[in-house]
Design a protein around this motif. Structure first.
Motif, short mmCIF file in Angstrom:
data_model
loop_
_atom_site.label_atom_id
_atom_site.label_comp_id
_atom_site.label_asym_id
_atom_site.label_seq_id
_atom_site.Cartn_x
_atom_site.Cartn_y
_atom_site.Cartn_z
N LEU A 1 40.27 83.64 16.26
CA LEU A 1 41.29 82.76 16.43
C LEU A 1 42.15 83.40 17.89
CD1 LEU A 1 41.27 80.92 14.44
CD2 LEU A 1 43.29 81.89 13.26
N SER A 2 42.15 82.31 18.73
CA SER A 2 42.92 82.83 19.98
C SER A 2 44.48 83.00 19.63
CB SER A 2 43.07 81.94 21.07
OG SER A 2 43.66 80.63 20.69
N LEU A 3 45.44 83.75 20.35
CA LEU A 3 46.71 83.78 20.09
C LEU A 3 47.43 82.54 20.00
CD1 LEU A 3 48.91 85.84 19.64
CD2 LEU A 3 49.35 85.87 22.09
N ALA A 4 47.19 81.74 20.95
CA ALA A 4 47.59 80.59 21.12
C ALA A 4 47.32 79.63 19.91
CB ALA A 4 46.98 79.84 22.52
N GLU A 5 46.23 79.81 19.38
CA GLU A 5 45.93 79.14 18.09
C GLU A 5 46.83 79.58 17.11
OE1 GLU A 5 44.02 76.42 18.13
OE2 GLU A 5 44.40 76.31 15.72
N ILE A 6 46.84 80.80 16.83
CA ILE A 6 47.56 81.50 15.90
C ILE A 6 49.24 81.10 15.83
CG2 ILE A 6 48.62 83.54 14.91
CD1 ILE A 6 45.94 84.93 15.74
N VAL A 7 49.62 81.15 17.27
CA VAL A 7 51.07 80.46 17.52
C VAL A 7 51.12 79.04 16.72
CG1 VAL A 7 52.58 79.73 19.35
CG2 VAL A 7 51.43 81.91 19.27
N ARG A 8 50.15 78.04 17.33
CA ARG A 8 50.12 76.88 16.74
C ARG A 8 50.11 76.71 15.30
NH1 ARG A 8 45.52 75.55 19.58
NH2 ARG A 8 46.42 76.29 21.45
N ARG A 9 49.34 77.57 14.90
CA ARG A 9 49.30 77.22 13.13
C ARG A 9 50.52 77.90 12.27
NH1 ARG A 9 42.81 78.36 11.54
NH2 ARG A 9 41.82 77.17 13.19
N THR A 10 50.99 79.02 12.99
CA THR A 10 52.00 79.71 12.24
C THR A 10 53.35 79.17 12.62
OG1 THR A 10 52.04 81.37 13.91
CG2 THR A 10 50.69 81.92 12.00
N GLY A 11 53.46 78.69 13.78
CA GLY A 11 54.70 78.07 14.13
C GLY A 11 55.68 79.55 14.60
N LEU A 12 54.95 80.57 14.93
CA LEU A 12 55.86 81.71 15.43
C LEU A 12 55.87 81.71 16.91
CD1 LEU A 12 53.84 84.64 13.48
CD2 LEU A 12 56.19 84.25 13.08
N PRO A 13 56.97 82.20 17.32
CA PRO A 13 57.25 82.52 18.68
C PRO A 13 56.00 83.34 19.28
CG PRO A 13 59.17 83.16 17.43
CD PRO A 13 58.11 83.05 16.66
N LYS A 14 55.63 82.82 20.31
CA LYS A 14 54.47 83.73 21.14
C LYS A 14 54.70 85.01 21.22
CE LYS A 14 53.64 81.81 25.23
NZ LYS A 14 53.42 81.62 26.77
N GLY A 15 55.92 85.56 21.65
CA GLY A 15 56.15 87.04 21.93
C GLY A 15 55.85 87.39 20.42
N SER A 16 56.59 87.00 19.30
CA SER A 16 56.43 87.73 18.12
C SER A 16 54.97 87.82 17.53
CB SER A 16 57.36 86.92 17.27
OG SER A 16 58.73 86.90 17.50
N ALA A 17 54.33 86.67 17.70
CA ALA A 17 52.89 86.72 17.32
C ALA A 17 52.21 87.85 18.13
CB ALA A 17 52.47 85.22 17.50
N HIS A 18 52.32 87.82 19.17
CA HIS A 18 51.44 88.71 20.16
C HIS A 18 51.66 90.14 19.56
CE1 HIS A 18 50.89 91.38 23.56
NE2 HIS A 18 49.56 90.73 23.80
N ARG A 19 52.88 90.36 19.32
CA ARG A 19 53.29 91.58 18.90
C ARG A 19 52.93 92.13 17.68
NH1 ARG A 19 57.95 91.96 16.63
NH2 ARG A 19 58.82 90.27 18.06
N VAL A 20 53.16 91.34 16.58
CA VAL A 20 52.65 91.41 15.18
C VAL A 20 51.38 91.42 15.33
CG1 VAL A 20 52.48 90.50 12.86
CG2 VAL A 20 54.49 90.31 14.35
N ALA A 21 50.38 90.67 15.76
CA ALA A 21 48.98 90.57 15.94
C ALA A 21 48.51 91.86 16.27
CB ALA A 21 48.55 89.55 16.58
#
Lengths: 276, 276
Positions: free
Chosen positions: A42-62
């Motif tokens: 799963l790309s970061l963008a896809e994760i962002v789309r599915r979870t609805g998380l802010p891009k920055g947060s998703a990147h950091r937590v991932a």
DNA sequence: TCATCTCATTCCACTGACTGGAACGTTTCG
DNA sequence: CGAAACGTTCCAGTCAGTGGAATGAGATGA
């Protein structure tokens, strides 16, 4: 795009969609859960789309998850790591069930040479704990760790028939999703089938979840002898496969597992059902 | 008490013992990792003891994990939940490997009727991805999701023989832990064995990890045809079991899996080894 | 029966880990 | 070569998370 499948999204089962996306843990779990059985990477963008998380947060937590060894960073994104697999295999209920059941599933496969499944209930779905089969079994869409609705699979019907009446009624009173032309969507009909399952000790499925597939299943009983903790099934294609002919073998396998469970009364079978 | 086993504690592999117990995520992962394959249920006190977390924090984070469905709260403590199992089974590498390999493992079992293993490397240990066997297989201490050292198992030797030279030397230059009287602890001897493994395509183990057990293993090659992504083995007891007689069958199974992997070149086999 | 453990749970005021929008590189694609 | 989508970095504010201490609940033993 590609994750659109007709199986119930696991996310729906847990109501944490919005519940707790505000804690670190909530974000982390949301990211982990955004992977479906179909996904490899799963790309970061896809994760962002599915979870609805802010891009920055998703990147950091991932990134943190990678650091903790639960996610692997691949070329084009992230994927669930081997460490995750390792942890999952330590889930006591599933693991000990699997270890106890394996020899019986093995026997069953050798006797039938058709795809053999072991499944448990979680929420209002079947989760497959084991699937064994030979080279000719490309058809069944089930996957270990995957989900299927209760009302349209043999394993599901068995589990439903032996479930707590409250849980059973919950399923029966909700609309029964149609998956093929053969899916039973009439609650009354299904209820009558479930009653006969209690008598016969086996449930059948005839192309109700997937066209071209037939199935027989039988319950693995828990310590109390009343509720089913799991179910065993044999699946085969329309044509050569006659489910009735395997009913005895499936029942024998399931009872074999049940008696082994009864013999070693350390594996507690909790009556904890799906939380409200 | 009971968790003292002679297998390498997975915790050691990841160096997060103290690394990041200060973030929520770190605490959560530490709690999840505090479960070993032997544990069924861990009390809060036990978790506190193993992780070194403050009691209050452990209680809160464990509760959060229950809320997120990764832990179950049992009568006497916590245990890894079915949700955890589900997630683990979505780990792409292990899952797709398992799905591809299963039919071959099945064949191998039917041919030999001895315990069949599928294992991969993680860090400097074997992690078992599958284990299938009949009723007479109570002896092998291996568990799916469990670990064993590389140098004293047939699967480990195969993987080591085909591993990156750097990784191989890391293992060979560290002291080789003795597990039985037969364990090979001389690096030179082991290295010579590994070389012959490259020629013959199979590795043997004779009571080197567990007394009374013999084993043959063969490598499953990745897309590049050089490195091994996994290994298949057959295990049996001293006495009736002659590993040499099964070498051909094991090799065939492993090559079968390899060729299926090669045929569908979507499962990327990353060369990423254990991170520093 | 009561004293004495250990374990589980609750409480709360402090604080630094976490937040997420915005800006900046990088790759992909028409 | 632009344009769009993606990945990554940055940073000051603040609220989620912290953990020590107190309390409740059980178990053990004399």
């Amino acid at each position: 795009m590609t994750y659109l499948c007709d199986m119930p999204r696991p996310v729906e089962a847990y109501r944490e969609d919005q519940t707790a996306l505000e804690t670190v843990l909530g974000k982390a779990v949301a990211i982990l859960r955004s992977f479906t059985p179909e996904d490899q990477i799963l790309s970061l963008a896809e994760i962002v789309r599915r979870t609805g998380l802010p891009k920055g947060s998703a990147h950091r937590v991932a990134g943190d998850l990678v650091g903790h060894g639960l996610l692997d960073k691949a070329a084009r994104g992230y994927r669930l790591s081997g460490g995750m697999f390792e942890l999952g295999m330590r889930a006591s209920v599933e693991r000990s069930l699997l270890e106890l059941a394996m020899p019986f599933l093995q026997d069953l496969y050798e006797r039938t040479h058709e795809t053999v499944h072991l499944g448990v209930t979680d929420g209002q779905a079947v989760v497959y704990v084991a699937k064994i089969g030979g080279h000719r079994q490309a058809n069944a869409p089930s996957r270990v760790g995957g989900r299927m609705p209760l009302h349209c699979t043999a394993i599901g019907k068995v589990l439903l028939a032996h479930a707590d009446p409250v849980d059973r009624n919950t399923v029966l009173s909700a609309p029964l999703q149609r998956r093929t032309a053969h899916t039973i969507v009439a609650p009354g009909l299904l209820r009558r089938q479930l009653e006969s399952v209690l008598d016969s000790g086996v449930a059948f499925e005839r192309e109700e979840s997937t066209l071209g597939l037939l199935c027989v299943a039988s319950p693995v009983m828990g310590l109390d002898g009343r509720t089913a903790v799991a179910a065993v099934s044999v699946t085969g294609p329309v044509g050569r496969f006659r489910p009735e002919l395997h009913a005895t073998a499936v029942r024998a396998a399931a009872q074999g597992i049940s008696s082994v469970i009864a013999r070693r009364a350390d594996t507690r079978s909790p009556s904890s059902s799906a939380g409200a």
